[in-house]
Write a protein that holds these residues in place. Structure first.
Motif, mmCIF file in Angstrom:
data_model
loop_
_atom_site.group_PDB
_atom_site.id
_atom_site.type_symbol
_atom_site.label_atom_id
_atom_site.label_comp_id
_atom_site.label_asym_id
_atom_site.label_seq_id
_atom_site.Cartn_x
_atom_site.Cartn_y
_atom_site.Cartn_z
ATOM 1 N N GLY A 1 0.962 -1.274 -0.158
ATOM 2 C CA GLY A 1 -0.038 0.130 -0.185
ATOM 3 C C GLY A 1 0.803 1.255 -0.062
ATOM 4 N N ILE A 2 2.006 1.209 0.720
ATOM 5 C CA ILE A 2 2.647 2.400 0.915
ATOM 6 C C ILE A 2 3.446 2.535 -0.457
ATOM 7 N N LEU A 3 3.983 1.695 -1.007
ATOM 8 C CA LEU A 3 4.387 1.572 -2.367
ATOM 9 C C LEU A 3 3.689 2.100 -3.382
ATOM 10 N N PHE A 4 2.518 1.748 -3.506
ATOM 11 C CA PHE A 4 1.525 2.235 -4.398
ATOM 12 C C PHE A 4 1.174 3.623 -4.129
ATOM 13 N N LEU A 5 1.068 4.064 -2.766
ATOM 14 C CA LEU A 5 0.753 5.639 -2.464
ATOM 15 C C LEU A 5 1.931 6.419 -2.659
ATOM 16 N N GLY A 6 3.042 5.763 -2.639
ATOM 17 C CA GLY A 6 4.119 6.466 -2.858
ATOM 18 C C GLY A 6 4.516 6.936 -4.225
ATOM 19 N N GLY A 7 3.617 6.209 -5.119
ATOM 20 C CA GLY A 7 3.993 6.577 -6.502
ATOM 21 C C GLY A 7 4.802 5.782 -7.230
ATOM 22 N N VAL A 8 4.644 4.344 -6.947
ATOM 23 C CA VAL A 8 5.468 3.335 -7.679
ATOM 24 C C VAL A 8 4.416 2.977 -8.905
ATOM 25 N N ASN A 9 5.080 2.722 -9.909
ATOM 26 C CA ASN A 9 4.421 2.473 -11.333
ATOM 27 C C ASN A 9 3.322 1.405 -11.066
ATOM 28 N N ALA A 10 2.412 1.604 -11.860
ATOM 29 C CA ALA A 10 1.418 0.599 -11.644
ATOM 30 C C ALA A 10 1.597 -0.727 -11.987
ATOM 31 N N ARG A 11 2.493 -0.989 -13.018
ATOM 32 C CA ARG A 11 2.838 -2.360 -13.408
ATOM 33 C C ARG A 11 3.868 -2.970 -12.617
ATOM 34 N N MET A 12 4.651 -2.138 -11.946
ATOM 35 C CA MET A 12 5.511 -2.846 -10.904
ATOM 36 C C MET A 12 4.545 -3.163 -9.804
ATOM 37 N N PHE A 13 3.442 -2.483 -9.327
ATOM 38 C CA PHE A 13 2.527 -2.891 -8.229
ATOM 39 C C PHE A 13 2.056 -3.904 -8.472
ATOM 40 N N PHE A 14 1.397 -4.138 -9.471
ATOM 41 C CA PHE A 14 0.682 -5.330 -10.074
ATOM 42 C C PHE A 14 1.742 -6.478 -10.213
ATOM 43 N N LEU A 15 2.702 -6.486 -10.694
ATOM 44 C CA LEU A 15 3.862 -7.355 -10.555
ATOM 45 C C LEU A 15 4.041 -7.909 -9.165
ATOM 46 N N ILE A 16 4.286 -6.962 -8.174
ATOM 47 C CA ILE A 16 4.292 -7.375 -6.899
ATOM 48 C C ILE A 16 3.416 -8.262 -6.179
ATOM 49 N N ALA A 17 2.143 -7.597 -6.627
ATOM 50 C CA ALA A 17 0.886 -8.201 -5.938
ATOM 51 C C ALA A 17 0.676 -9.651 -6.628
ATOM 52 N N ALA A 18 1.239 -10.016 -7.672
ATOM 53 C CA ALA A 18 0.890 -11.020 -8.089
ATOM 54 C C ALA A 18 1.810 -12.148 -7.815
ATOM 55 N N VAL A 19 2.936 -11.612 -7.465
ATOM 56 C CA VAL A 19 4.296 -12.551 -6.818
ATOM 57 C C VAL A 19 3.692 -12.823 -5.368
ATOM 58 N N LEU A 20 3.161 -11.740 -4.655
ATOM 59 C CA LEU A 20 2.703 -12.162 -3.301
ATOM 60 C C LEU A 20 1.627 -13.133 -3.130
ATOM 61 N N VAL A 21 0.683 -12.897 -4.015
ATOM 62 C CA VAL A 21 -0.569 -13.786 -4.169
ATOM 63 C C VAL A 21 -0.032 -15.184 -4.345
#
Length: 428
Positions: free
Chosen positions: A226-246
Motif C-alpha cells: 500500500g505504501i509503495l503504491f501510494l508513494g507513486g510506484v509504477n502501476a505495472r510494478m505494483f501489479f507485478l508485486i501483487a501477483a508475486v505475493l498472491v
C-alpha cells in the motif's frame, strides 16, 4: 461655498452595518487551503478557523469509544474462563484486569509517542526496523521466546508478554514511508526502487513464518504494498508485486497440510470431518452470530462464550459482539472502523498536500493496517474468509497489540497536529 460630503457608498454602508462582511475584511470560509510561500513555510489565505486548532478530536473520541467497547466485551467474553480447567484457578476478572493494565501502559506510551516529531520518526526509521528484526530473531531463540499453543511469538517482559510482530507492523510503516521518500527520484525503476524494499519485507516474512505467524506476514505485506503504491510506484510494478505475493501465499498454503485443512474447513465447516476439527471455531462463531439475530440476546447473555467458542476474548470477539448486540451491533462496529480508516486516510492526504510526504505516507500506512486487519478479523468471524489468527484492532484482548495500536494512533494525531500547525503559519 461649502462642500457637501459625499454620501457613503453602498458597500461602505453594508460594511459598517454588518461588521466587515462587505467591503472590509472578507468573510472567513469554513475551510481554507494552505498556500505555500517557500521552503516548508505555509500561510493561510484567511484566518484559520477554530475548527483546525489542536488535533482531530473526533478521531480521538471514536478510538476511545472502540477501546471502551472492547474493554466491556473482553470482560463479557472472558468472565466464564475460571470454570475452564485449562486456565487453572484464575479470578473472573483476570483478563479484565490485565486488559486494563495494558490500556494504562498503552496510553502512557501513546502520550510519549505524540511528543515525538515526525522529523524524529523519519530519522530513526531504519533503526526501528532493525530493532524489530532483532526482536523477531530473539523470539525464535530457545528459552527466550515464549511458546503458546505451539507458536513461538512472545517475549516475556514480566508485566506482560510482548509480541514483536506488532512492533514489526509499525516499524514497516515507518521504514517503508522513509524508504519511499528517499527513493522518490528512482520510483520508476524496479531494481532500484522496489527490489530492496521487497527484500526487507521478505526477511521479516521469513522470520514470521518461522514462528509461525502467517497472519502478521499478510498484514505487513499489504502495508508495504500500500505504501509503495501510494508513494507513486509504477502501476505495472505494483501489479507485478501483487501477483508475486498472491502466488507466494498460495504456495505456502499448498505446501502446508494444516493450512490446506483450514481452507477445506472454511469451504465446508459443517461436515462431520471438520465440525469438530479445523472448522470448530468457524462453526461456533457462525452459531453465535446467528443466535444474535437483529438486536442480540443482550450484554452478558452469550452462550457460545461459555467454553464453546475458543479464543472468544481475542480472535473471535466479534462473534460475541454479534451474539450479544446482534446485526445492529456488528453494523455499528463496521461503520466505526470505516469512519476511522477514512479519517486517518484524510489526515495522510492533507499532509501530502502540504508537501509532507513522509508524514502522509505514515498516516495512510496506519489506515491500511487498521482497516485491513479489521477487515480480515471480521471476515473470519462472519465466515467470509478462512480462519486466521488476527485480533480486532483496539478491541481484542492482547497487551502488545493494544500498545502498538495506540502508539500508531498517537503518531497519526501528531501528523494532524503538525498539519494544522503548518496551516496556521508555524513551523514543524
Amino acid at each position: 461655498m461649502s462642500t457637501v460630503p459625499a454620501s457613503p457608498s453602498l458597500a461602505q454602508r453594508l460594511s459598517s452595518r454588518f461588521g466587515g462582511w462587505f467591503g472590509g475584511k472578507p468573510a472567513q470560509p469554513a475551510d481554507v487551503l494552505p498556500v505555500r510561500v517557500g521552503g516548508t513555510e505555509y500561510r493561510q489565505t484567511t484566518t484559520t478557523p477554530a475548527s483546525v486548532l489542536g488535533f482531530d478530536q473526533a478521531l480521538l473520541w471514536v478510538v476511545v469509544a472502540l477501546l471502551a467497547w472492547g474493554l466491556v466485551m473482553v470482560y463479557s467474553a472472558s468472565i466464564a474462563m475460571p470454570d475452564n480447567p485449562r486456565f487453572g484457578k484464575i479470578a473472573p476478572t483476570h483478563f479484565l484486569v490485565r486488559h486494563i493494565m495494558a490500556l494504562v501502559i498503552a496510553f502512557v506510551a501513546a502520550l510519549l509517542a505524540f511528543q515525538v516529531s515526525m522529523a524524529t520518526w523519519e530519522r530513526v526509521a531504519p533503526w526501528l526496523f532493525v530493532l524489530s528484526i532483532a526482536l523477531l530473531i530473539a523470539v525464535l531463540i530457545p528459552h527466550v521466546g515464549t511458546v503458546v499453543n505451539g507458536a513461538r511469538r512472545w517475549l516475556s517482559l514480566g508485566v506482560m508478554n510482548f509480541q514483536p510482530s506488532e512492533l514489526a507492523k509499525f516499524a514497516v510503516i515507518i521504514y517503508a514511508s522513509d524508504y519511499m521518500v528517499r527513493k522518490m527520484d528512482v520510483k520508476e525503476r524496479f531494481f532500484r526502487a522496489v527490489l530492496p524494499m521487497g527484500a526487507a519485507v521478505a526477511v521479516v516474512g521469513a522470520l514470521l513464518l518461522a514462528e509461525p505467524d502467517m497472519g502478521a506476514f499478510m498484514v505487513i505485506a499489504v502495508i508495504a504494498m500500500g505504501i509503495l503504491f501510494l508513494g507513486g510506484v509504477n502501476a505495472r510494478m505494483f501489479f507485478l508485486i501483487a501477483a508475486v505475493l498472491v502466488g507466494a501465499f498460495a504456495l505456502m498454503v499448498m505446501m502446508s497440510d494444516w493450512r490446506r485443512e483450514r481452507i477445506f474447513a472454511y469451504l465446508d465447516p459443517w461436515s462431520e470431518k471438520h465440525a469438530l476439527g479445523k472448522g470448530y471455531q468457524l462453526s461456533h462463531s457462525l452459531i453465535a452470530i446467528g443466535r444474535g439475530e437483529i438486536f442480540g440476546v443482550g450484554l452478558g447473555g452469550s452462550v457460545e462464550k461459555l467454553h464453546w467458542l475458543p479464543e472468544a476474548h481475542t480472535d473471535f470477539l466479534l462473534a460475541v459482539i454479534g451474539e450479544e448486540f446482534g446485526l445492529v451491533g456488528v453494523l455499528v462496529l463496521i461503520v466505526l472502523f470505516l469512519w476511522m480508516t477514512r479519517r486517518i486516510m484524510h489526515i495522510g492526504r492533507q499532509a501530502i498536500a502540504l508537501d509532507r510526504v513522509f508524514a502522509g505516507l505514515v498516516a495512510q500506512g496506519v489506515a491500511i493496517w487498521m482497516g485491513f486487519q479489521a477487515f480480515i478479523n471480521m471476515g473470519v468471524n462472519l465466515g467470509a474468509l478462512p480462519t486466521k489468527g488476527l485480533t480486532l484492532p483496539l478491541m481484542s484482548f492482547g497487551g502488545s497489540a493494544i500498545l502498538m495500536n495506540l502508539v500508531a494512533i498517537a503518531v497519526v494525531l501528531r501528523v494532524d497536529y503538525e498539519n494544522k500547525h503548518l496551516m496556521r503559519g508555524g513551523r514543524v
